[in-house]
Design a protein around this motif. Structure first.
Motif, PDB file in Angstrom:
ATOM      1  N   ALA A  28      64.813-129.057 -34.635  1.00  0.00           N
ATOM      2  CA  ALA A  28      63.361-129.013 -34.857  1.00  0.00           C
ATOM      3  C   ALA A  28      62.766-130.418 -34.826  1.00  0.00           C
ATOM      4  O   ALA A  28      61.801-130.685 -34.091  1.00  0.00           O
ATOM      5  N   ARG A  74      53.677-122.611 -43.101  1.00  0.00           N
ATOM      6  CA  ARG A  74      53.380-123.490 -41.951  1.00  0.00           C
ATOM      7  C   ARG A  74      52.145-124.346 -42.159  1.00  0.00           C
ATOM      8  O   ARG A  74      51.898-125.266 -41.373  1.00  0.00           O
ATOM      9  N   GLN A 105      63.085-117.057 -35.945  1.00  0.00           N
ATOM     10  CA  GLN A 105      63.290-117.818 -37.179  1.00  0.00           C
ATOM     11  C   GLN A 105      64.765-117.680 -37.564  1.00  0.00           C
ATOM     12  O   GLN A 105      65.386-116.634 -37.379  1.00  0.00           O
ATOM     13  N   THR A 145      60.224-121.967 -40.196  1.00  0.00           N
ATOM     14  CA  THR A 145      58.772-121.874 -40.011  1.00  0.00           C
ATOM     15  C   THR A 145      58.392-121.216 -38.688  1.00  0.00           C
ATOM     16  O   THR A 145      57.208-121.138 -38.364  1.00  0.00           O
ATOM     17  N   SER A 146      59.377-120.768 -37.932  1.00  0.00           N
ATOM     18  CA  SER A 146      59.056-120.234 -36.606  1.00  0.00           C
ATOM     19  C   SER A 146      58.600-118.780 -36.679  1.00  0.00           C
ATOM     20  O   SER A 146      59.014-118.028 -37.565  1.00  0.00           O
ATOM     21  N   SER A 174      59.603-124.433 -33.440  1.00  0.00           N
ATOM     22  CA  SER A 174      58.847-125.050 -34.545  1.00  0.00           C
ATOM     23  C   SER A 174      58.547-126.513 -34.226  1.00  0.00           C
ATOM     24  O   SER A 174      57.465-127.014 -34.562  1.00  0.00           O
ATOM     25  N   ARG A 201      55.655-126.490 -31.814  1.00  0.00           N
ATOM     26  CA  ARG A 201      54.398-126.142 -32.482  1.00  0.00           C
ATOM     27  C   ARG A 201      53.814-127.333 -33.237  1.00  0.00           C
ATOM     28  O   ARG A 201      52.636-127.664 -33.159  1.00  0.00           O
ATOM     29  N   ALA A 221      58.054-128.302 -40.118  1.00  0.00           N
ATOM     30  CA  ALA A 221      58.790-127.696 -39.001  1.00  0.00           C
ATOM     31  C   ALA A 221      60.128-127.201 -39.546  1.00  0.00           C
ATOM     32  O   ALA A 221      60.352-127.166 -40.754  1.00  0.00           O
TER      33      ALA A 221
END
Ligand SMILES: Cc1cc2nc3c(=O)[nH]c(=O)nc-3n(C[C@H](O)[C@H](O)[C@H](O)COP(=O)(O)OP(=O)(O)OC[C@H]3O[C@@H](n4cnc5c(N)ncnc54)[C@H](O)[C@@H]3O)c2cc1C
Length: 502
Positions: free
Chosen positions: A56, A463, A481, A476-477, A490, A493, A472
Motif C-alpha cells: 500500500a 478511510r 480488502q 481500507t480497500s 488503497s 486511492r 491506506a
C-alpha cells in the motif's frame, strides 16, 4: 527528472547499514512520555511522508512520485514488503511465508507486478483434494459444483444454501460503505456463527467445517467476526464489474488462489522500492505524527520528516500505536481500537520433489481440527523442490503457537502423513514456519477483522482523512480488502486523494 525529497545531513540508502549509526543516537522523553529523537536526528522535507513500505505505502509513493511530488517512505522493518515475505529454499528459489496468491479480478496487483517485471504462474491444482472430518476422509476434485468446498454428504444442502444466500446478499452490497447495506444493523449485531445457527439445518456441522476456512482466510473463528464484516469481505472479492462471490474468495480454480507471482510476492515490493531508491528509509519506525494548519511532522527513530501530507499505510492496530498530536477524532481512534489482527501462522515442509502430484493429489487438504486446517502445494513454478504449506489460524494458532517448536513441527508433519496416508511427509529436507502474531510490525495476519458493531458504528472513519493524515493499507480497500490487490488499490486511492489536495 524524478523529484527527490530533501534530506539534511545525509541521505539514507534503502538498506539497514545506512541507518544503523542513526539508530544509536540518544533519545529524550517528551511531555507525553513518548520517546523522541534529539535535535541531532536528521530531518527531511517532502511533499508527502509515507508510513509503511508494504504494497500500500509503496504503491502510494510510486504514484505520487510519478505525478511529480516528492516523497519520503519510512519503514519500521529492515526490509520492504510488510505481510509479503520470501523465504529462500535454495538454488535461488523461494516459498512465500506471507501473502502469495492472486486471482481473477485482482487486476491492480497483477498490473503493478507486471510494471516492475513480475509475472504470474498457475498455482498447482491438478488432481484431487482431501477432506477429513472425524472418521470421514473424502477425495474430491475442485472441478465439481462446489469448487474448493468439500462435498460432505451431511453438509451438502447447507453448503449450497448458505453460499447462495451469501452470494445474493453480496451481489447488492455497497463495498465502499458496508454500514449502508440493507439490514446492516441486523447483520452487524451478530457473528458469522450466530447467523449460521439461524440459517442452517446442521449448524454444528457447518460451524465445524467453517472453522478451518475462516482460520485460513482471516485468522479467526466464525464466532469472532461480525456477519456484516463477512458480507463485506465476500462482496469485496470482485471488482467494479464483477460482484464479489463466496466462490471467488475460496476457490483455487477461478478464484483468489488461482495464480502466484514468479520469484515470490515480496519481489513486487522490492522492485517498487528499488525504483524509489533513496526515498525509502528502512529501520525508521514512526512514533509520532503532529499536524498543524500548514504541515505535518512525522517523527521516526532515525529521521524526522516535515511534509504537507502523510500517508499511514499500516494496519489499523499498528496505526493505533503511533502518537498523534492533536489526538485523532474519537471515531477514528475508537475504530482502530476495534480492528484487531487475525491470528495466523504459515508452516512449510520442503521435500526433494512434490511426490503427492504423482499420486494424483493437488496437495490441498481441508480438515476439521489442527494444527493445520488447510494445506496447499507451494512448490516453485518448475515443481522442484516440492513444498507443502499449511495454515495454523485462529484458535489453532492460539493453541499451537505457544508450544515448543519441535513439538509443533512433529505434530504438523504427523498430521500431513496421517491425512495423505504417506509417511514420506514425516521427513522433509527443510521445515520452516512464520507466526505473524509474533511480528512486531504486523501483530498478526492476514488482515484485520471486525467484530459485531464495528462497521456500523465506526466504519465511516476507516478511510476518512484526518486533516493532513490519509489512511491506506489493505484494510481500507473497497475491493479485495485483506489482499495484496486491496493494498495496491488503497495506495492508488490515497495518491489520488493527496494529488487533488497538493
Ligand atoms: C500468512 C499470510 C497469508 C496471506 N495470503 C495472501 C494471499 O495469498 N493473497 C493475498 O492477496 N494476500 C494475502 N495475504 C494478505 C496480504 O499479504 C496483505 O493484504 C498485504 O500484503 C497488506 O499490504 P499493506 O501494505 O496493506 O500492509 P503491510 O504489508 O502490513 O505493510 C505495512 C508496513 O508498515 C510497516 N509499519 C508498521 N508500523 C509502522 C510504523 N509505526 N512505522 C513505520 N513502518 C511501520 C510494516 O513493517 C509493514 O512493512 C496474506 C497475509 C499473510 C500474513
Amino acid at each position: 527528472m524524478t523529484p527527490r525529497a530533501r534530506t539534511s545531513r545525509r541521505t539514507f540508502l534503502a538498506g539497514s547499514a545506512g541507518t544503523a549509526a542513526v539508530l544509536a543516537l540518544p533519545t529524550i522523553a517528551t511531555k507525553a512520555g513518548a520517546s523522541s529523537p534529539t535535535t541531532a536526528t536528521p530531518t527531511a522535507t517532502a511533499d508527502v511522508a509515507v508510513v509503511g513500505a508494504g504494497l500500500a505505502g509503496l504503491t502510494a509513493a510510486r504514484r505520487l512520485v510519478a505525478a511529480g511530488h516528492s516523497v519520503v517512505v519510512l519503514e519500521a522493518r529492515d526490509r520492504v514488503g510488510g505481510r509479503t515475505l520470501n523465504h529462500s529454499i535454495g538454488a535461488g528459489k523461494v516459498a512465500e511465508a506471507g501473502g502469495e496468491f492472486v486471482g481473477p479480478t485482482q487486476d491492480h496487483i497483477v498490473a503493478l507486478a507486471a510494471e516492475v517485471g513480475v509475472g504470474t504462474f498457475d498455482a498447482y491444482d491438478t488432481g484431487q483434494n482431501i477432506y477429513v472430518n472425524g472418521g470421514q476422509r473424502i477425495k474430491y476434485s475442485d472441478t465439481g459444483l462446489l469448487g474448493t468446498a468439500p462435498p460432505d454428504p451431511l453438509l451438502l444442502v447447507d453448503i449450497i444454501k448458505l453460499s447462495q444466500q451469501i452470494d445474493q446478499m453480496a451481489a447488492k452490497f455497497p463495498v465502499a460503505t458496508p454500514w449502508t447495506a440493507p439490514n446492516a444493523a441486523k447483520h452487524d449485531s451478530q457473528t458469522l456463527a450466530t447467523w449460521v445457527r439461524g440459517n442452517s439445518l446442521n449448524a454444528d456441522g457447518i460451524l465445524a467445517l467453517l472453522a478451518p476456512f475462516t482460520q485460513a482466510l482471516v485468522g479467526a473463528e466464525p464466532g469472532d467476526v461480525s456477519f456484516l464484516f463477512v458480507l463485506a469481505y465476500v462482496a469485496s472479492a470482485g471488482d467494479e464489474t464483477h460482484p464479489g462471490t463466496f466462490e471467488r474468495l475460496f476457490n483455487v480454480r477461478g478464484g483468489a488462489q488461482q495464480s502466484r507471482l514468479i520469484g515470490g510476492s515480496q519481489v513486487v515490493s522490492e522492485n517498487v522500492a528499488a525504483a524509489l531508491g533513496s526515498q525509502v528509509h528502512l529501520n525508521t519506525p514512526v512514533r509520532r505524527i503532529e499536524q498543524t494548519a500548514t504541515d505535518v511532522t512525522v517523527t521516526s527513530d532515525a529521521l524526522v520528516v516535515t511534509a504537507k501530507h502523510v500517508v499511514v499505510a499500516v494496519p489499523p492496530a499498528l496505526a493505533a500505536r503511533i502518537d498523534y498530536a492533536p489526538l485523532l477524532p474519537a471515531a477514528r481512534d475508537l475504530l482502530s481500537q476495534r480492528l484487531p489482527m487475525g491470528a495466523l501462522m504459515k508452516v512449510e515442509a520442503v521435500y526433494p520433489t512434490p511426490f503427492w502430484r504423482a499420486d494424483g493429489l493437488t496437495g490441498q487438504f481441508l480438515t476439521v481440527g489442527g494444527p493445520v486446517g488447510y494445506s496447499f502445494d507451494n512448490s516453485p513454478p518448475d515443481g522442484a523442490p516440492g513444498v507443502l504449506a499449511g495454515f495454523v489460524g485462529g484458535v489453532q494458532n492460539l493453541t499451537w503457537g505457544p508450544r515448543p517448536a519441535a513439538a509443533r513441527k512433529a505434530a504438523v508433519l504427523a498430521q500431513f502423513a496421517r491425512i495423505f496416508k504417506d509417511d514420506r511427509f514425516l521427513s522433509p529436507s527443510e521445515y520452516f514456519e512464520m507466526d505473524w502474531t509474533l511480528e512486531e510490525w504486523s501483530r498478526g495476519g492476514p488482515t484485520a477483522i471486525a467484530g459485531p458493531g464495528t462497521l456500523t458504528q465506526y466504519g465511516p472513519a476507516l478511510r476518512a482523512a484526518v486533516g493532513r493524515i490519509h489512511w491506506a493499507g489493505t484494510e481500507t480497500s473497497d475491493y479485495w480488502q485483506g489482499y495484496m490487490d486491496g493494498a495496491v488499490r488503497s495506495g492508488e486511492r490515497v495518491a489520488t486523494e493527496i494529488g487533488a489536495a497538493l
